[in-house]
Design an enzyme around this catalytic site. Sequence first.
Site, mmCIF file in Angstrom:
data_model
loop_
_atom_site.group_PDB
_atom_site.id
_atom_site.type_symbol
_atom_site.label_atom_id
_atom_site.label_comp_id
_atom_site.label_asym_id
_atom_site.label_seq_id
_atom_site.Cartn_x
_atom_site.Cartn_y
_atom_site.Cartn_z
ATOM 1 N N CYS A 1 26.069 72.626 62.461
ATOM 2 C CA CYS A 1 24.692 72.192 62.662
ATOM 3 C C CYS A 1 24.011 71.883 61.329
ATOM 4 O O CYS A 1 23.170 70.985 61.244
ATOM 5 C CB CYS A 1 23.903 73.240 63.431
ATOM 6 N N GLY B 1 48.898 95.942 55.845
ATOM 7 C CA GLY B 1 47.551 96.037 55.307
ATOM 8 C C GLY B 1 46.554 96.223 56.432
ATOM 9 O O GLY B 1 46.877 96.070 57.622
ATOM 10 N N SER C 1 43.264 95.563 58.895
ATOM 11 C CA SER C 1 42.820 94.377 59.632
ATOM 12 C C SER C 1 41.851 93.564 58.781
ATOM 13 O O SER C 1 40.956 94.122 58.133
ATOM 14 C CB SER C 1 42.126 94.792 60.937
ATOM 15 N N GLY C 2 42.049 92.253 58.778
ATOM 16 C CA GLY C 2 41.172 91.373 58.021
ATOM 17 C C GLY C 2 41.556 91.201 56.569
ATOM 18 O O GLY C 2 40.808 90.588 55.807
ATOM 19 N N GLY D 1 44.147 89.476 55.465
ATOM 20 C CA GLY D 1 44.735 88.163 55.216
ATOM 21 C C GLY D 1 46.183 88.021 55.618
ATOM 22 O O GLY D 1 46.828 87.020 55.281
ATOM 23 N N LYS D 2 46.733 88.982 56.379
ATOM 24 C CA LYS D 2 48.158 88.922 56.742
ATOM 25 C C LYS D 2 48.478 87.701 57.603
ATOM 26 O O LYS D 2 49.395 86.928 57.304
ATOM 27 C CB LYS D 2 48.566 90.207 57.487
#
Length: 713
Positions: free
Chosen positions: A16, A509, A511-512, A514-515
């Site tokens: 937008c 690693g 969560s979040g 970058g795996k």
Amino acid sequence: MKRTLNPIIQSEGAECGLASLAMVGHAHGLHISMLEMRQRFPLSLKGARLSRVIHVAHELGFNTRPLRLDLPDLGRLKLPCILHWGLNHFVVLVKVGKSRVTILDPALGQRVLPISEVSEHFTGVALELTPTAEFKTRKAAPTVRVRELTGPVQGLWRALTQILLLSIALQIFVVLAPFLMQWVIDQVLVSADRDLLVVLGLGFGLAMLLQVGIGLLRGWSVVYLSSRLGLQWMGNVFAHALRLPLDYFEKRHLGDITSRMSSVQAIQRTLTTSFVEALIDGLMAVVTLGMMLLYSWKLALVTLAAVVLYLGIRAIAYRPVRDRTEQQLVAAAKQQTHLLESLRGMQSLKVAGHESMRRSTYDNLMHDTVNHDVRLARMGLGFNSASQFVFGVERIAVIWIGALLALQNVFSVGMLIAYLAYKDQFAGRMAALIDKWVEFRMLRLHGERLADIVLTEPEDAEPRPEVAAPDSPRIEVENLSFRYADGEPWVLKDCSFTVEAGESLAIIGGSGCGKTTLIKLMLGLLKPTAGHIRVGGLDLHQVGPRNIRGIVGAVMQDDQLFAGSIADNISFFDTAHDQERIEAAARLAAIHDEIAAMPMGYHSLIGDMGSSLSGGQKQRVILARALYRDPKLLFLDEATSHLDVMKERLVNDAVKQLKLTKVIVAHRPETIASADRVLVLEQGRIIQELRPQQGAPAAPPEAESEQPSCVEA
């Protein structure tokens, strides 16, 4: 505001801000397309904060002035300007009245809102934009050609020529028809010549039969052409859509994509039926006008004046019709998206007990779509009424004047009746031609919507020569960095590692961290912001991901099954599939015994996207699909997350025995222990490298995922 400003409807869910900037640019003479805006200033699904919008505005040559203000101060803003709307949206303010405000909403189009409704959505943040000395105007780009939208189509002009010639033959009989009435009235009735009546009746009867035959042939030709072109055009568009990068589909709603693809049918219908009809209407208008002028140029001027008046009415009303048509298409796409999401997520709806809430939302979307349909229908009725009124008055005037000419012996009665027949044909043809002109102009709207698909560069935009798949599946990752857009946080930063041929590498690693993004980069589904990925010594993006994927098998977190049998899904609908290979892949995935126990075995249907299978069964069928490819390089992203410990051990043992290069994303200790080497990711960086025999590290604690809003003032 310097010039008329028309709304630009966003295609992606979070653009937008870009659409608002493009509209303000148009107002100042910078006609920049949304396609170019996306290419120059890519955004992620998270949208853009106000700081990002300001940065893009500076790049376009605007000086910006962000403001905090109260609602009564809207009238003091320099228009057009951008408003922060509803905490997660941007709109363009174009007019402030005493009780109403006009905005251009990238999601809905032009809206005229009462002050009370503006108060509910306006957050108090506005952005004024003023062109600087570096600002450069630009004319609108040429209209997209139909060939660019549909690709090469065979036999189009030959078929159109055939239909055109048949149509012209039909019109000859239409031109001759009024003479029958004139001759019967002026010759047969006056002289009571029965023989002439028989001759005229037989002659025009044979002509009528010939006309019916030619009309049937033309109708069949139009049906054949429409179906043939529809197959080619839709096939071309779908083939192009399949080549688009993954992020194209991730940034758009499914209903919007299907709505845009349906524009092919509108273009096809217009270019086959309407195009020929317009040519015929134009030709017949010229012929009948010539006949009218032969009879009386004075009467012809009356009809011409009515045609010009109707043309003016349609021209003035074109922009409102176009805007409302676009709003209707957008509303229908939102309704379709909601329906598809509801059907896909039926289990979640029932578990949460939110069927009634979902239904009420769908009812609102449906009413919105119907309201737009009603508005368009109302405008259509208005045009029909205007046409009837204009040409009704014209007909009364022509009959009046024609009767006076007949009383003066300038016209015979037969001539007057023949003239009225030609006049009715001319008026009808011209009214239809004007309507076709509006329809052709409306074709640009469908073209713009379809252009979002066909003009987006495919995954492999540059033609690359076919390259043999690398012999060695050795992977080299060098200084790899990735973020979804400028100004976004880095998902991966300066990652470097090597996976030797035959080695099994686990990536772990929180969560979040970058795996999954790293896996998508290694598969070529995303393009690195910086750095290189090499497979067998070949740069993944220089040779093209397609040339590498022939040796790759992968199981991703959100992989899907397709309607068909289990065998179809394991072989990925290979028409020459090998049943032994299918069963071997199923054994490796520890799913063979369960399939064999089913009543229809490998011919068992899986339902819609695997609905007849459990989560663990679906995951193992997808794994079998990856192994069926006999890959040299295998990527597994949480491929055993739905399995119990025993099944997971069976799968890990089977995969471990394969002479493959394996890259595994996992959390479970059993899967991590099956790897030769372990990389630990944290906040997009490799912080540790271990081998399981040294003691597999525990997965880092789950990072708290940030949920930034689409925009931030």
